[in-house]
Every structure is written in C-alpha cells, then in structure tokens.
Design a protein around this motif. Structure first.
Motif, PDB file in Angstrom:
ATOM      1  N   LYS A 174       5.391  13.320  -2.908  1.00 56.08           N
ATOM      2  CA  LYS A 174       6.299  12.260  -2.471  1.00 56.08           C
ATOM      3  C   LYS A 174       5.483  11.004  -2.215  1.00 56.08           C
ATOM      4  CE  LYS A 174      10.067  14.896  -0.518  1.00 56.08           C
ATOM      5  NZ  LYS A 174      10.988  15.000   0.598  1.00 56.08           N
ATOM      6  N   VAL A 175       6.044   9.856  -2.597  1.00 55.85           N
ATOM      7  CA  VAL A 175       5.357   8.581  -2.442  1.00 55.85           C
ATOM      8  C   VAL A 175       5.870   7.886  -1.185  1.00 55.85           C
ATOM      9  CG1 VAL A 175       4.854   6.361  -3.511  1.00 55.85           C
ATOM     10  CG2 VAL A 175       5.159   8.384  -4.951  1.00 55.85           C
ATOM     11  N   TYR A 176       4.936   7.409  -0.381  1.00 53.28           N
ATOM     12  CA  TYR A 176       5.250   6.697   0.851  1.00 53.28           C
ATOM     13  C   TYR A 176       4.651   5.297   0.788  1.00 53.28           C
ATOM     14  CZ  TYR A 176       6.457  11.246   2.754  1.00 53.28           C
ATOM     15  OH  TYR A 176       7.043  12.464   2.968  1.00 53.28           O
ATOM     16  N   MET A 177       5.396   4.314   1.278  1.00 53.82           N
ATOM     17  CA  MET A 177       4.912   2.944   1.355  1.00 53.82           C
ATOM     18  C   MET A 177       4.638   2.588   2.815  1.00 53.82           C
ATOM     19  SD  MET A 177       6.663  -0.640   0.095  1.00 53.82           S
ATOM     20  CE  MET A 177       6.625  -0.168  -1.633  1.00 53.82           C
ATOM     21  N   LEU A 178       3.547   1.870   3.032  1.00 57.69           N
ATOM     22  CA  LEU A 178       3.212   1.387   4.366  1.00 57.69           C
ATOM     23  C   LEU A 178       3.963   0.093   4.636  1.00 57.69           C
ATOM     24  CD1 LEU A 178       1.487   1.600   6.957  1.00 57.69           C
ATOM     25  CD2 LEU A 178      -0.242   0.215   5.766  1.00 57.69           C
ATOM     26  N   LEU A 179       4.729   0.093   5.713  1.00 61.50           N
ATOM     27  CA  LEU A 179       5.435  -1.115   6.145  1.00 61.50           C
ATOM     28  C   LEU A 179       4.865  -1.582   7.469  1.00 61.50           C
ATOM     29  CD1 LEU A 179       9.189  -0.229   5.510  1.00 61.50           C
ATOM     30  CD2 LEU A 179       7.554  -1.284   3.948  1.00 61.50           C
ATOM     31  N   GLN A 180       4.912  -2.883   7.677  1.00 62.23           N
ATOM     32  CA  GLN A 180       4.578  -3.447   8.977  1.00 62.23           C
ATOM     33  C   GLN A 180       5.801  -4.171   9.524  1.00 62.23           C
ATOM     34  OE1 GLN A 180       3.170  -7.480   9.568  1.00 62.23           O
ATOM     35  NE2 GLN A 180       1.861  -7.223   7.745  1.00 62.23           N
ATOM     36  N   LYS A 181       5.928  -4.124  10.844  1.00 64.26           N
ATOM     37  CA  LYS A 181       6.933  -4.933  11.529  1.00 64.26           C
ATOM     38  C   LYS A 181       6.187  -6.153  12.056  1.00 64.26           C
ATOM     39  CE  LYS A 181      10.822  -4.368  14.609  1.00 64.26           C
ATOM     40  NZ  LYS A 181      11.454  -3.451  15.581  1.00 64.26           N
ATOM     41  N   ARG A 182       6.622  -7.331  11.603  1.00 68.48           N
ATOM     42  CA  ARG A 182       5.946  -8.555  12.011  1.00 68.48           C
ATOM     43  C   ARG A 182       6.077  -8.762  13.522  1.00 68.48           C
ATOM     44  NH1 ARG A 182       4.703 -12.487   8.108  1.00 68.48           N
ATOM     45  NH2 ARG A 182       5.489 -14.163   9.410  1.00 68.48           N
ATOM     46  N   ALA A 183       5.003  -9.202  14.140  1.00 69.45           N
ATOM     47  CA  ALA A 183       5.002  -9.451  15.578  1.00 69.45           C
ATOM     48  C   ALA A 183       6.088 -10.467  15.929  1.00 69.45           C
ATOM     49  CB  ALA A 183       3.629  -9.956  16.022  1.00 69.45           C
ATOM     50  N   GLU A 184       6.713 -10.278  17.064  1.00 77.69           N
ATOM     51  CA  GLU A 184       7.801 -11.159  17.515  1.00 77.69           C
ATOM     52  C   GLU A 184       7.361 -12.610  17.617  1.00 77.69           C
ATOM     53  OE1 GLU A 184      11.036 -10.618  17.926  1.00 77.69           O
ATOM     54  OE2 GLU A 184      10.941  -8.460  17.553  1.00 77.69           O
TER      55      GLU A 184
ATOM     56  N   TRP B 118       4.955   4.648   7.686  1.00 77.73           N
ATOM     57  CA  TRP B 118       4.978   5.095   6.289  1.00 77.73           C
ATOM     58  C   TRP B 118       6.389   5.564   5.989  1.00 77.73           C
ATOM     59  CZ3 TRP B 118       1.125   4.382   2.921  1.00 77.73           C
ATOM     60  CH2 TRP B 118      -0.166   4.184   3.412  1.00 77.73           C
ATOM     61  N   VAL B 119       6.994   5.029   4.927  1.00 76.39           N
ATOM     62  CA  VAL B 119       8.380   5.382   4.577  1.00 76.39           C
ATOM     63  C   VAL B 119       8.414   5.885   3.138  1.00 76.39           C
ATOM     64  CG1 VAL B 119      10.754   4.550   4.398  1.00 76.39           C
ATOM     65  CG2 VAL B 119       9.236   3.590   6.139  1.00 76.39           C
ATOM     66  N   GLU B 120       9.051   7.037   2.940  1.00 73.85           N
ATOM     67  CA  GLU B 120       9.202   7.603   1.595  1.00 73.85           C
ATOM     68  C   GLU B 120      10.059   6.646   0.768  1.00 73.85           C
ATOM     69  OE1 GLU B 120      10.664   9.597  -1.712  1.00 73.85           O
ATOM     70  OE2 GLU B 120      12.005   9.391   0.005  1.00 73.85           O
ATOM     71  N   LEU B 121       9.706   6.444  -0.505  1.00 73.29           N
ATOM     72  CA  LEU B 121      10.318   5.388  -1.323  1.00 73.29           C
ATOM     73  C   LEU B 121      11.833   5.478  -1.425  1.00 73.29           C
ATOM     74  CD1 LEU B 121       8.008   4.574  -4.372  1.00 73.29           C
ATOM     75  CD2 LEU B 121       8.162   3.484  -2.140  1.00 73.29           C
ATOM     76  N   SER B 122      12.384   6.647  -1.666  1.00 74.35           N
ATOM     77  CA  SER B 122      13.848   6.724  -1.801  1.00 74.35           C
ATOM     78  C   SER B 122      14.531   6.417  -0.466  1.00 74.35           C
ATOM     79  CB  SER B 122      14.293   8.079  -2.352  1.00 74.35           C
ATOM     80  OG  SER B 122      13.860   9.116  -1.511  1.00 74.35           O
ATOM     81  N   ARG B 123      13.925   6.825   0.628  1.00 77.45           N
ATOM     82  CA  ARG B 123      14.477   6.489   1.958  1.00 77.45           C
ATOM     83  C   ARG B 123      14.394   4.977   2.198  1.00 77.45           C
ATOM     84  NH1 ARG B 123      11.963   7.013   7.446  1.00 77.45           N
ATOM     85  NH2 ARG B 123      13.688   6.695   8.867  1.00 77.45           N
ATOM     86  N   LEU B 124      13.272   4.379   1.808  1.00 76.44           N
ATOM     87  CA  LEU B 124      13.101   2.931   1.948  1.00 76.44           C
ATOM     88  C   LEU B 124      14.174   2.184   1.153  1.00 76.44           C
ATOM     89  CD1 LEU B 124      11.615   0.349   2.759  1.00 76.44           C
ATOM     90  CD2 LEU B 124      10.052   0.756   0.828  1.00 76.44           C
TER      91      LEU B 124
ATOM     92  N   LEU C  53       0.840  -1.190   0.000  1.00 77.94           N
ATOM     93  CA  LEU C  53       0.000   0.000   0.000  1.00 77.94           C
ATOM     94  C   LEU C  53       0.876   1.242   0.000  1.00 77.94           C
ATOM     95  CD1 LEU C  53      -2.675  -1.091   2.625  1.00 77.94           C
ATOM     96  CD2 LEU C  53      -2.872  -1.159   0.128  1.00 77.94           C
ATOM     97  N   TYR C  54       0.421   2.259  -0.724  1.00 76.20           N
ATOM     98  CA  TYR C  54       1.182   3.502  -0.791  1.00 76.20           C
ATOM     99  C   TYR C  54       0.246   4.694  -0.712  1.00 76.20           C
ATOM    100  CZ  TYR C  54      -0.244   4.126  -5.679  1.00 76.20           C
ATOM    101  OH  TYR C  54      -0.962   4.314  -6.826  1.00 76.20           O
TER     102      TYR C  54
END
Length: 178
Positions: free
Chosen positions: A44-54, A140-146, A37-38
């Motif tokens: 600026k384009v941002y992508m949604l990231l999730q951190k998987r539960a431990e 949400w992380v900007e694409l170039s930063r990601l 998802l973005y």
C-alpha cells in the motif's frame, strides 16, 4: 540570505526579484516548488502530509504536501529543495522533478499566490522532525483514503495541493506499479 523570491514569466524565465511578502501582496508570478514524499507498506502506498502551522501568513491549519517553498534570489531549485526539506522536516532524501504548473489563488485583499510551481517526488520511510513554526502536524495517509478525503473535504487542503496531488498520485502509482 535574503527572502527575495525569483520572479518569472509564464515560461519560467527569470524576470527579476521581489521581497517575499511583497510578491504575495502584489500577486507577482514567482518560482516555487512542492515536494511530495511517499512510502510503501505491505503493498500500500502512503503519502506524507503536513498541516501548516496556524501562524503561517496564508493557509494556516490546512493540509498539504510534505514540503513547499520558494528558491531564494541566486538559489537554484537543486539547492533550495534539500535546504527546505531539512529546515521543515529535518530530513535529506533524493527527489526528482516530475512536472510543473502555474496557479493563482487569492487568499485575502493583501495576499495571493501566483506561482510557477515545480513538483518533486521522492520516497521516505523514516520519521520526520517538523519545524513547529512551519508545521503543526504530520500524517501518513494511504492514497485511496487521501483521494476520498480530497473529495469529501477539499477545503481542508491547500489550493496547490488540490491541483498537484491527483497527478502526483498517478506518477507514484506508476512508479511503484500499484
């Protein structure tokens, strides 16, 4: 509904079914999907990231795309994708399949992923309500930063994300002409 996964061949043709943990223990090729998802903010384009539960059975604590899972026995991708977006993120939005790929990754002696992964992309501009059993954090992380983070710390991302994200980023950039 049973957590039996759909086994497939290299053409994504159904060959049978297997209980989820057994499919991962035996590294059986099965159907899966990944949703990216973005959003666009100030061009600026941002992508949604999730951190998987431990507590996840593999890849706990790693960053990945917004939603990833498997259709269950008797379930189509068109049914499974919105079901899992609602279960994992608490959202409904339109997504479209943009490509698929097969990958294999061994996590331990008793767990491997061997997946025929269908990749979906969609826009989401609002909040998400992550299921804490699945997701410990979202960002949400900007694409170039990601892309820089992927270069600097590839081991902080899931294996399938590292394969799919570069191609997804190109698809998104083309879609929004950024």
């Amino acid at each position: 509904m049973s957590d039996e996964l759909i086994l497939v061949n290299m053409k994504d043709e159904e060959t049978g079914h297997q209980e989820k943990m057994e499919a991962h223990r035996t590294a059986s090729l099965h159907r899966a999907f990944s949703v990216f998802l973005y959003k666009v903010v100030n061009k600026k384009v941002y992508m949604l990231l999730q951190k998987r539960a431990e507590g996840k059975y593999h890849s706990g604590g790693l960053w990945t795309n917004a939603c990833c899972s498997h259709p269950r026995r008797g379930e189509t991708l068109e049914e499974a994708v919105p079901r899992r977006m609602m279960e994992e993120l608490g959202i409904r939005t339109e997504v479209k399949e943009v490509f698929s790929f097969t990958y294999y990754h061994r996590f331990s002696d008793i767990c491997a992923e061997f997946e025929y992964d269908h990749v979906f992309v969609g826009r989401w501009e609002d909040k998400v309500t992550p299921d804490p059993q699945e997701i410990s954090e979202t960002v949400w992380v900007e694409l170039s930063r990601l892309e820089q983070q992927m270069m600097d710390a590839p081991d902080t991302f899931t294996p399938w994300f590292m394969i799919a994200a570069p191609k997804v980023n190109a698809v998104i950039r083309e879609e929004v002409s950024v």
